[in-house]
Write an enzyme that holds these catalytic residues in place. Structure first.
Site, PDB file in Angstrom:
ATOM      1  CG  ASP A   1       0.259  -4.028   2.758  1.00  0.00           C
ATOM      2  OD1 ASP A   1       0.837  -3.488   1.804  1.00  0.00           O
ATOM      3  OD2 ASP A   1      -0.579  -3.446   3.466  1.00  0.00           O
TER       4      ASP A   1
ATOM      5  CG  HIS B   1      -0.607   0.310   2.497  1.00  0.00           C
ATOM      6  ND1 HIS B   1      -0.340  -0.645   3.455  1.00  0.00           N
ATOM      7  CD2 HIS B   1      -0.382   1.491   3.085  1.00  0.00           C
ATOM      8  CE1 HIS B   1       0.015  -0.054   4.581  1.00  0.00           C
ATOM      9  NE2 HIS B   1       0.001   1.246   4.390  1.00  0.00           N
TER      10      HIS B   1
ATOM     11  CB  SER C   1       2.733   1.608   6.595  1.00  0.00           C
ATOM     12  OG  SER C   1       1.476   1.177   6.998  1.00  0.00           O
TER      13      SER C   1
HETATM   14  N1  ARG Z   1      -4.791   0.375   7.787  1.00  0.00           N
HETATM   15  C1  ARG Z   1      -3.527   0.499   7.113  1.00  0.00           C
HETATM   16  C2  ARG Z   1      -2.975   1.911   7.290  1.00  0.00           C
HETATM   17  O1  ARG Z   1      -3.455   2.632   8.108  1.00  0.00           O
HETATM   18  C3  ARG Z   1      -3.595   0.058   5.694  1.00  0.00           C
HETATM   19  C4  ARG Z   1      -4.301   0.982   4.762  1.00  0.00           C
HETATM   20  C5  ARG Z   1      -4.311   0.546   3.312  1.00  0.00           C
HETATM   21  N2  ARG Z   1      -5.274  -0.509   3.038  1.00  0.00           N
HETATM   22  C6  ARG Z   1      -6.616  -0.337   2.817  1.00  0.00           C
HETATM   23  N3  ARG Z   1      -7.364  -1.383   2.597  1.00  0.00           N
HETATM   24  N4  ARG Z   1      -7.194   0.842   2.794  1.00  0.00           N
HETATM   25  O2  ARG Z   1      -2.455   2.605   6.483  1.00  0.00           O
HETATM   26  N1  GLU Z   2      -1.271   1.258   7.723  1.00  0.00           N
HETATM   27  C1  GLU Z   2      -0.642   2.246   8.538  1.00  0.00           C
HETATM   28  C2  GLU Z   2       0.381   3.074   7.751  1.00  0.00           C
HETATM   29  O1  GLU Z   2       0.233   3.267   6.570  1.00  0.00           O
HETATM   30  C3  GLU Z   2      -0.065   1.583   9.732  1.00  0.00           C
HETATM   31  C4  GLU Z   2      -1.175   1.192  10.580  1.00  0.00           C
HETATM   32  C5  GLU Z   2      -1.238   1.991  11.843  1.00  0.00           C
HETATM   33  O2  GLU Z   2      -1.827   3.081  11.880  1.00  0.00           O
HETATM   34  O3  GLU Z   2      -0.653   1.496  12.813  1.00  0.00           O
HETATM   35  O4  GLU Z   2       1.307   3.640   8.295  1.00  0.00           O
END
Ligand code: ARG
Ligand code: GLU
Length: 715
Positions: free
Chosen positions: A220, A85, A650
């Site tokens: 990922d 991502h 991330s």
């Molecule tokens: N929750 C993760 C973060 O905060 C992954 C976000 C990307 N994935 C998604 N399905 N939107 O960035």
């Molecule tokens: N998916 C998050 C990022 O892009 C990390 C998840 C979180 O917030 O811990 O940094």
């Protein structure tokens, strides 16, 4: 005797675990605050192995990837791993109908096939340094305004001195709400090439449905390579550039993870609010989160329905939908988590302790009483204005997309009125350039629905005093349905050919006439109202809060003197340590610490886009063609650990006690998303892709096993 010793050991260890997991620690202070505990938990190396200015250390293998992620080096030829991502934008930008890398994945089978990425950079931290003394020099006795001016001046000088050649990026950032300042010096590489990415059915497996959730099966990760000039220095893209030789890269462990194993996450957490006063937590969980969730419920409903109805719209809106949904889901977890923790009661109790300490110290009446009174006053103001601000932001500034074109037009008109000829020319040019990009992902019927549903929310939810009379009159007179008609049929911004021509060759007079365009006029009324009646008050309240926060934080630091304290995250390099562990998300349910390929097959559903397992992966599963990437006959996919992480982490390396890479961090579990505000060792878990799953995909799925040859794999 042995029994007693091991009993004591167990007690000691579990105490260590109890206190260990919360915190995002400063790498140059590990020796002082954390090392002993880390070693007790299973870390086998030294603090210098993590951070050292004079010798190669782990910090030389960790980078800021792009603008908001972390990445790490995994070979001495500049190979870097981060999240799928995090690389998504670049992977998408190389994709077309003919070369659909999103669906098919992309693998460079040799160096020549690697793809260059315009605008992408990685930043290596050269060093960080406490510069508090220099920043505060000459500020004593000054008035608050003069003090801020002097601090700014000092910071500018520190930055200049740190970058004599003008080749580095320097930043001086406040820690502990301005009670300390640190200097960060980065070297930035800009020739970054895409090496490999799985299909999104692996890299985004589970999509928004599984996002923030455990059990998780997302692959990922993506691979890039850093290129440098012949002297290993940063250089613009050139075919003559060579793979960057890092001072340090991470060896990769094949040993895998066991519950209780030491883990360390080393990366760039963006923002946490651990020291917020009660009022701030209360406003967040009681107003700001619910407001924004409510607006986004609508957005997701409208966009989601149109995406389901039309594959073209699905592609156009997939990134937007993911972005809207990401925070929307996190906020819901945050509210639940804070409620479950009784966060407000805890904050009140903490502040009562603080008061008691201050009274004992005879500083309450002279210093802190005022601070807490002012918190009360300023947060009351803040609460009122931030609601209007959130609605404006979600609906006008980042909701209805036609407002974006209106904003650009409005800026051009303003510059024209102010006779800023150069700015007008530049504005017209950049808007012409922006139009195709905008249109590529714009479906007008969807935007009209957003307009029709979102604009009335302003009227029903926001205090009248914050709404422009122009809009109130219009919506009351016309009704929201008719208003859509009026705006979208009459506006020239929806006729982009005409708009383009006008921008390219229209006269000033014609441009000035756009003032009356319905969407431009509407946008302008919101903008002015915001500038006049919302933004200044909000800013004033925030400035006052920040000043008081500095005093309160200084008090906390004094109260906790001698104890390890970590500053809130501010997108600078931090260490979080914990251990591999599952958790109990709710009564009667217990989560294991890892998932496997079998779980992917359990979720397989060709009818649902996010769960459509690629044939090649099914084939590997059916023939059990797993190579060396198995534990007890299963391919591991993801695992959870108790490291304190947040957005920005991330792509961060997850490292074992020997400093070997065991995973790549990419998410947190939903039940623990309140950890930005309050950490709960029982339920806060980060989620990482098991590095062996990444190797399995590279080697067995993609047939790009040649990449493994440059890695250092520890069997
Ligand atoms: N929750 C993760 C973060 O905060 C992954 C976000 C990307 N994935 C998604 N399905 N939107 O960035
Ligand atoms: N998916 C998050 C990022 O892009 C990390 C998840 C979180 O917030 O811990 O940094």
């Amino acid at each position: 005797m042995i029994k007693i010793t091991s009993f004591i050991l167990v007690v000691l260890l579990s105490i260590g675990h109890l206190f260990a997991k919360e915190g995002m620690w400063i790498p140059i202070l590990l020796e002082k605050y954390n090392l002993a505990e880390m070693q007790k938990m299973g870390f086998k190396l030294t603090a210098q192995d993590i951070y050292d200015v004079n010798n190669a250390s782990m910090k030389d293998a960790v980078v800021i990837f792009g603008g908001g992620c972390t990445g790490e080096l995994i070979s001495d030829e500049g190979l870097l791993i981060t999240n799928y991502h995090c690389g998504y934008y670049n992977i998408q930008s190389h994709s077309s109908v003919e070369n659909d890398y999103l669906t098919e994945g992309f693998w460079a089978m040799n160096r020549d096939e690697e793809l260059t990425n315009k605008g992408l950079s990685v930043s290596f931290l050269e060093y960080m340094k406490d510069v508090s003394t220099e920043v505060f020099e000459g500020t004593e006795g000054l008035s608050e305004d003069e003090k801020q001016k002097k601090i700014k001046e000092n910071i500018a000088n520190i930055k200049k001195d740190a970058d004599v050649d003008g080749k580095l990026r320097t930043s001086v950032k406040p820690l502990f709400y301005g009670n300390q300042y640190f200097l960060y010096v980065y070297k930035i590489y800009t020739d970054i090439r895409l090496v490999g990415a799985p299909p999104s059915a692996i890299g985004k497996f589970g999509g928004d449905t599984d996002n923030w959730m455990w059990p998780r099966h997302t692959g990922d990760f993506s691979l890039f390579r850093i290129y440098a000039d012949k002297n290993n220095e940063p250089a613009k893209y050139s075919p003559d550039n060579v793979p960057y030789k890092p001072k340090k890269f991470f060896p990769i462990s094949m040993k895998g993870v066991q519950p209780g194993d030491f883990t360390m996450v080393f990366g760039y957490p963006g923002r946490t609010m651990q020291y917020w006063p009660t009022q701030a937590v209360d406003i967040t969980m009681d107003q700001r989160d619910p407001d924004r969730i409510k607006i986004r419920d609508k957005k997701l409903e409208i966009i989601g329905a149109d995406m389901n109805a039309d594959p073209k719209v699905r592609i156009q809106y997939s990134a937007k939908h993911a972005g809207i949904s990401n925070s929307w889901k996190k906020w819901q977890g945050e509210i639940k988590g804070l409620n479950r923790l009784n966060a407000i009661d805890k904050k009140i109790a903490y502040e009562a302790d603080f008061k008691e300490w201050a009274i004992k110290n005879e500083t309450w009446d002279s210093k802190y009483k005022k601070v807490f009174n002012e918190f009360e006053t300023n947060y009351n103001i803040y609460k009122k204005y931030v609601r209007a601000n959130d609605y404006y932001s979600e609906i006008v500034f980042r909701g209805v997309e036609l407002f974006r074109l209106a904003a650009m037009t409005d800026a051009i008109i303003n510059n024209l009125e102010n006779r800023q000829t150069e700015k007008v020319i530049a504005g017209r040019k950049s808007m012409v350039k922006y139009l195709p990009r905008f249109l590529k992902n714009f479906n007008q019927p969807t935007d009209e629905k957003l307009f029709a549903e979102l604009l009335p929310m302003l009227l029903s939810d926001v205090d009248k005093e914050f709404l422009p009379a122009y809009y109130v009159e219009m919506i009351n007179k016309t009704g929201s349905d008719k208003l859509v008609e009026k705006v979208y049929r009459k506006s020239i911004l929806t006729d982009t050919d005409k708009l383009k021509k006008l921008l390219e060759s229209g006269s000033d007079k014609q441009i000035l006439k756009l003032r009356k365009d319905p969407i431009v006029a509407l946008y302008n009324s919101f903008k002015l109202k915001n500038e006049m009646d919302i933004s200044p008050e909000l800013k004033a309240a925030t400035t006052n809060i920040t000043a008081d926060m500095k005093i309160y934080m200084a008090g906390i630091m004094e109260m906790k003197k001698g104890q390890a304290l970590y500053p809130d995250a501010n997108f600078t390099l931090r260490v979080s340590y914990g251990k591999v562990e599952g958790f109990n998300p709710k009564d009667g349910v217990s989560y294991k610490h890892y998932t496997t390929l079998s779980g992917i097959m359990e979720k397989d559903n060709p009818a649902i886009y996010d769960y459509d397992v690629p044939d090649r992966l099914k084939e590997l599963y059916n023939t059990k063609d797993y190579g060396k990437y198995t534990v007890e006959g299963e391919v591991p996919v993801c695992f959870t650990a108790s490291n304190h992480t947040t957005g920005g982490n991330s792509g961060s390396p997850v490292v074992n006690g020997n400093g070997e890479l065991i995973g790549v961090n990419f998410d947190r579990c939903w039940e623990g998303t309140m950890s930005d505000i309050m950490f709960d060792p029982d339920r806060c878990r980060n989620i990482a892709i098991d590095i062996r799953y990444a190797l399995f995909i590279i080697d067995k799925f993609a047939g790009a096993g040649y990449l493994l040859e440059e890695m250092e794999i520890v069997e």
